[in-house]
Scaffold this active site. Sequence first.
Site, PDB file in Angstrom:
ATOM      1  N   LYS A 115       0.810  -1.220   0.000  1.00 56.70           N
ATOM      2  CA  LYS A 115       0.000   0.000   0.000  1.00 56.70           C
ATOM      3  C   LYS A 115       0.843   1.269   0.000  1.00 56.70           C
ATOM      4  CE  LYS A 115      -4.086  -2.112   1.924  1.00 56.70           C
ATOM      5  NZ  LYS A 115      -5.198  -2.067   2.857  1.00 56.70           N
ATOM      6  N   GLU A 199      -1.983   6.642   8.176  1.00 59.44           N
ATOM      7  CA  GLU A 199      -2.793   7.548   7.357  1.00 59.44           C
ATOM      8  C   GLU A 199      -3.599   8.443   8.276  1.00 59.44           C
ATOM      9  OE1 GLU A 199      -5.560   5.541   4.770  1.00 59.44           O
ATOM     10  OE2 GLU A 199      -3.977   4.916   3.408  1.00 59.44           O
ATOM     11  N   ARG A 291      -7.541  -7.581  -8.795  1.00 55.83           N
ATOM     12  CA  ARG A 291      -8.247  -8.865  -8.977  1.00 55.83           C
ATOM     13  C   ARG A 291      -9.725  -8.573  -9.162  1.00 55.83           C
ATOM     14  NH1 ARG A 291     -10.944  -8.667  -4.100  1.00 55.83           N
ATOM     15  NH2 ARG A 291      -9.783  -7.582  -2.492  1.00 55.83           N
TER      16      ARG A 291
END
Length: 472
Positions: A115, A199, A291
């Site tokens: 990430k 974050e 995906r």
Amino acid sequence: MIRKVLIANRGEIAVRIIRACYEMGIRSVAIYAEADRFSLHVKKADESYSLGSDPLAGYLNVHRIVNLAVSTGCDAIHPGYGFLSENPQLAEACARRGITFIGPSAKVIHRMGDKTQARDAMRRAGLPVTPGSEGNLANVEEAIELAESFGYPVMLKATNGGGGRGIRRCENRQDLRSNYDRVISEATKAFGRAEIFLEKCIVNPHHIEVQVLADSHGNAIHLYERDCSIQRRNQKLIEIAPSPQLDEAQRQYIGGLAVMATKAVGYTNAGTVEFLLDQDGRFYFMEMNTRVQVEHTITEAITGVDIVEEQIRIAAGLPLRFRQEEIVRRGYAIQFRVNAEDPQNGFLPSFGRISRYYAPGGPGVRTDTAIYTGYEVPPYYDSMLAKVIVWALGWEDAIMRGERALRDMGLYGIKTTIPYYLQILRHPQFRSGHFDTSFVEAHPELTRFHHKLSNDDLALVLAAATVAHTGF
Ligand code: ADP
Ligand code: ADP
Ligand code: MG
């Protein structure tokens, strides 16, 4: 073109892929752990192979799966979601053995699966990214310094995380200190990687994600957005397409951003770009899923595009069949993840034999599942048993159809989230189409409902009473 596909997955998504293969004239090969011997995907595939008694190891064994694909004459592998789908080693092993991997390149999977690398790539591509650490955190002191530069609350997140796990919200410095090691240990346990990052917490955001398709000839389009704000513990429960809370300008903007992101990282195949939308209407890139997603179904419902079929065509090297302006969106679709959990008991997993099952039907209703009457739900896997997808022209109509379909559905013998979803559907805030990711937590009263006993439940109660009374 691809002629035979090994499906490296189980349950409903394996069935979904087998269906696409059938319609394309492609042979399908299923794999299964012994615990899944009676799963529908094993019966539906053209060929099925046992991977032995361990319920998980077989589905995660890259070499065994690729060897099996080679020895059964498959020319491609579809990974589904979860398991090896975002593991670059499977894509790499396929490339080495001359098997087509139905998904993006190993390089892109590796980069987007991390990430912090994904955030970095998107920042460079000019996308708005959630404020946070530039890379992984070195220590708790660095975390504190960063958190205090943009203010609490903050989120600690596993760099290689997924499925809503390895994420913790921290309200203040003390919280951050006490969660720091906890998230590292969760990440290590769940993903085998200790890296974490930080974050800024976007308070009560909307989860908005965009479905993209990109071919190997440089074409990329989006199939509009999904609203996955109805979540419990960062896991999606109900998904909606398109989002009832976006206006047309926001819709175009976010679609454009997703296509830009897709092109910037050289992405091919189907993928999803996830964003958070804050209370002031700002979008932030969150992550990219490389995906097919659990909720691809609702995008299929509003666009008519068969996403799994497109995945296979793209992997075969064909150019996209649609230009952006040919993607027509119509109506609203809602997906309910029917989980084998007891909503009245803290969503405790519920396993055992399904004494009776029948799928809902009628106009605008689709059910994706691998269960049937008599099926024994094994305790080793994800609790999602079925997906009920409804479509209607208007938002209110879609809600009514959802209620009707969930009531139509019969699923007895185990506890499910169906009655909880009926409660949500009746809630005025949900019906208004304005809700954010705090909805589930803000409404604990919706998990307290009166449970009407079904005939099957009654039969069980009577049987238990008979045993108690007679000793038989
Ligand atoms: P979606 O993004 O398609 O909505 P979810 O986040 O619900 O999917 O995950 C789908 C399935 O994949 C779940 O079984 C989840 O546990 C699994 N999964 C997702 N990401 C990972 C990961 N990084 N590692 C292991 N399992 C994962
Ligand atoms: P996963 O890989 O497990 O899907 P995500 O990064 O997509 O993890 O986050 C899952 C969910 O956690 C989001 O849908 C959102 O509800 C919540 N979340 C993640 N990051 C933030 C953030 N910075 N602020 C607020 N909520 C967040
Ligand atoms: Mg996510």
